[in-house]
Write an enzyme that holds these catalytic residues in place. Structure first.
Site, PDB file in Angstrom:
ATOM      1  N   THR A  25       9.876  -3.964  37.670  1.00 22.69           N
ATOM      2  CA  THR A  25      10.497  -4.997  38.506  1.00 22.69           C
ATOM      3  C   THR A  25      10.373  -4.625  39.981  1.00 22.69           C
ATOM      4  O   THR A  25      10.463  -3.452  40.323  1.00 22.69           O
ATOM      5  CB  THR A  25      11.989  -5.146  38.146  1.00 22.69           C
ATOM      6  OG1 THR A  25      12.094  -5.408  36.747  1.00 22.69           O
ATOM      7  CG2 THR A  25      12.640  -6.274  38.917  1.00 22.69           C
ATOM      8  N   THR A  51      17.364  -4.121  39.368  1.00 26.74           N
ATOM      9  CA  THR A  51      16.293  -3.673  38.473  1.00 26.74           C
ATOM     10  C   THR A  51      16.911  -2.774  37.418  1.00 26.74           C
ATOM     11  O   THR A  51      17.720  -1.909  37.737  1.00 26.74           O
ATOM     12  CB  THR A  51      15.196  -2.914  39.235  1.00 26.74           C
ATOM     13  OG1 THR A  51      14.277  -2.357  38.278  1.00 26.74           O
ATOM     14  CG2 THR A  51      15.740  -1.804  40.106  1.00 26.74           C
ATOM     15  N   ARG A  99      11.839 -13.522  25.218  1.00 27.35           N
ATOM     16  CA  ARG A  99      12.951 -12.833  25.885  1.00 27.35           C
ATOM     17  C   ARG A  99      12.887 -13.020  27.408  1.00 27.35           C
ATOM     18  O   ARG A  99      11.832 -12.866  28.021  1.00 27.35           O
ATOM     19  CB  ARG A  99      12.888 -11.347  25.543  1.00 27.35           C
ATOM     20  CG  ARG A  99      13.987 -10.493  26.192  1.00 27.35           C
ATOM     21  CD  ARG A  99      13.533  -9.800  27.443  1.00 27.35           C
ATOM     22  NE  ARG A  99      14.519  -8.849  27.932  1.00 27.35           N
ATOM     23  CZ  ARG A  99      14.421  -8.185  29.084  1.00 27.35           C
ATOM     24  NH1 ARG A  99      13.374  -8.362  29.852  1.00 27.35           N
ATOM     25  NH2 ARG A  99      15.366  -7.351  29.476  1.00 27.35           N
ATOM     26  N   VAL A 100      14.010 -13.360  27.990  1.00 22.83           N
ATOM     27  CA  VAL A 100      14.110 -13.464  29.447  1.00 22.83           C
ATOM     28  C   VAL A 100      15.165 -12.468  29.920  1.00 22.83           C
ATOM     29  O   VAL A 100      16.245 -12.371  29.342  1.00 22.83           O
ATOM     30  CB  VAL A 100      14.496 -14.896  29.874  1.00 22.83           C
ATOM     31  CG1 VAL A 100      14.789 -14.946  31.364  1.00 22.83           C
ATOM     32  CG2 VAL A 100      13.389 -15.872  29.524  1.00 22.83           C
ATOM     33  N   GLY A 101      14.840 -11.716  30.955  1.00 22.81           N
ATOM     34  CA  GLY A 101      15.775 -10.725  31.481  1.00 22.81           C
ATOM     35  C   GLY A 101      16.614 -11.278  32.611  1.00 22.81           C
ATOM     36  O   GLY A 101      16.818 -12.483  32.722  1.00 22.81           O
ATOM     37  N   ASP A 102      17.083 -10.376  33.449  1.00 20.70           N
ATOM     38  CA  ASP A 102      18.025 -10.791  34.498  1.00 20.70           C
ATOM     39  C   ASP A 102      17.356 -11.303  35.761  1.00 20.70           C
ATOM     40  O   ASP A 102      17.962 -12.031  36.536  1.00 20.70           O
ATOM     41  CB  ASP A 102      18.923  -9.606  34.867  1.00 20.70           C
ATOM     42  CG  ASP A 102      18.130  -8.465  35.469  1.00 20.70           C
ATOM     43  OD1 ASP A 102      18.349  -8.154  36.650  1.00 20.70           O
ATOM     44  OD2 ASP A 102      17.278  -7.890  34.776  1.00 20.70           O
ATOM     45  N   GLY A 145      17.969  -5.494  31.743  1.00 21.95           N
ATOM     46  CA  GLY A 145      18.370  -6.836  32.128  1.00 21.95           C
ATOM     47  C   GLY A 145      19.546  -7.418  31.379  1.00 21.95           C
ATOM     48  O   GLY A 145      20.376  -8.126  31.955  1.00 21.95           O
TER      49      GLY A 145
END
Lengths: 134, 177
Positions: free
Chosen positions: A1, A52, A29-32, A55
């Site tokens: 990130t 970073t 999957r989606v992180g922050d 997430g």
């Protein structure tokens, strides 16, 4: 990130984050990073934040927004608010990572609870520094 | 005002003994380039959002970082990217998630913020929107990096033994950005 927070000459803050996520991720999957308030947040009244790390924990903590809220409602400084979330709340929940945080006066912090974080800053006089290790 | 810019290129299990002097120098050089690029925008009176984009693009274009070119691989062996940007002056925000063909996802996030009434677009829709906005579109192979691919193969090899994933310091890094 990767991420960046900036303060311009008009006193406006901005934050941005970009990532490839996690290796071997599945199921879309989606992180922050793209979740506003989790990994990215900016508000002139408080601060700009880019995170970073793991997430899922940033999402559950609303980490970036929580840093801003601590400044707004508890009157904490950038360093105090950032440390509270990244060095206390995040590891307490089982997560880890770091964040860069900047306020409208040019005060900044980059706490992390991992062994290292690629990071750097540059100020009004053009004086910049980069760091990698603790 | 006190123009200031701060960047990060990811946090994780980064130890001096695991980083060769050449690799460390390469990271320091790219981080400095990102700082300089963002600062140049601020120094000439540019907006903080533009400075953020300028700095992040430098890191997205470098295979050293897990963003843009050099991003990590999904289980399917492709690169799936996410990005977001927020303007502190008006609380406008834009984000893209799960995109595979946008060369610089941070520019797509900015386009979502400024050229649409939405905050987040995902997948094919986000890519179509980016194309309509005239952003750089590349084949997914543009993002390929052999080191990252080896990381995927190692993660898959360890997948059968979940316990091994948590004790292997190399694999532990898969969580990090």
């Amino acid at each position: 990130t990767v991420g960046c927070v900036a303060l311009d000459q008009y006193g406006n803050l901005a934050a941005g984050t970009s990532t490839g996520g996690m290796t071997n991720k599945k199921y879309g999957r989606v992180g922050d990073a793209p979740i506003i308030g989790a990994g990215t947040y900016a508000e002139n009244a408080t601060c700009a934040v880019s995170g970073t790390g793991w997430g899922e924990f940033y999402i559950r903590l609303s980490a970036a927004h929580d840093i801003a809220s601590l400044m707004k409602y508890s009157n904490l400084s950038v360093q105090q608010a950032a440390d509270s979330v990244i060095l206390k709340k995040l590891p307490a929940l089982g997560g880890n990572g770091g964040a860069i945080v900047l306020d409208r006066q040019g005060n900044f912090a980059f706490p992390f609870c991992t062994s290292g974080m690629y990071r750097g800053y540059i100020t009004r006089k053009g004086e910049g520094k980069v760091f990698i290790f603790k | 005002g006190p123009i200031t810019l701060v960047i990060h290129g990811g946090a994780g299990n980064i130890l001096r003994e695991n980083l060769t002097p050449e690799k460390e120098a390469a990271y320091r050089e790219r981080l400095t380039a990102a700082l300089d690029s963002g600062y140049a925008v601020l120094e000439r009176g540019g907006k903080s959002t533009d400075a953020v984009i300028a700095a992040i693009r430098i890191m997205e274009d470098s295979p050293l970082f897990n963003a843009g070119k050099g991003a990590v691989f999904t289980s399917e062996g492709i690169n799936e990217l996410d990005a977001a940007i927020m303007d502190g002056s008006n609380l406008m925000a834009g984000a893209v998630a799960g995109v595979t063909t946008i060369k610089n996802p941070i520019t797509a996030a900015y386009a979502v913020m400024t050229k649409s009434e939405h905050v987040m677009l995902t997948g094919k829709g986000a890519e179509k929107f980016a194309e309509e906005q005239g952003l750089d579109i590349v084949p997914n192979s543009y993002f390929f990096d052999s080191t990252r691919y080896q990381q995927l193969l190692k993660a898959k090899a360890n997948e059968k033994n979940r316990e091994a994933q948590w004790i292997d310091p190399y694999i532990k890094d898969k969580k990090f950005g």
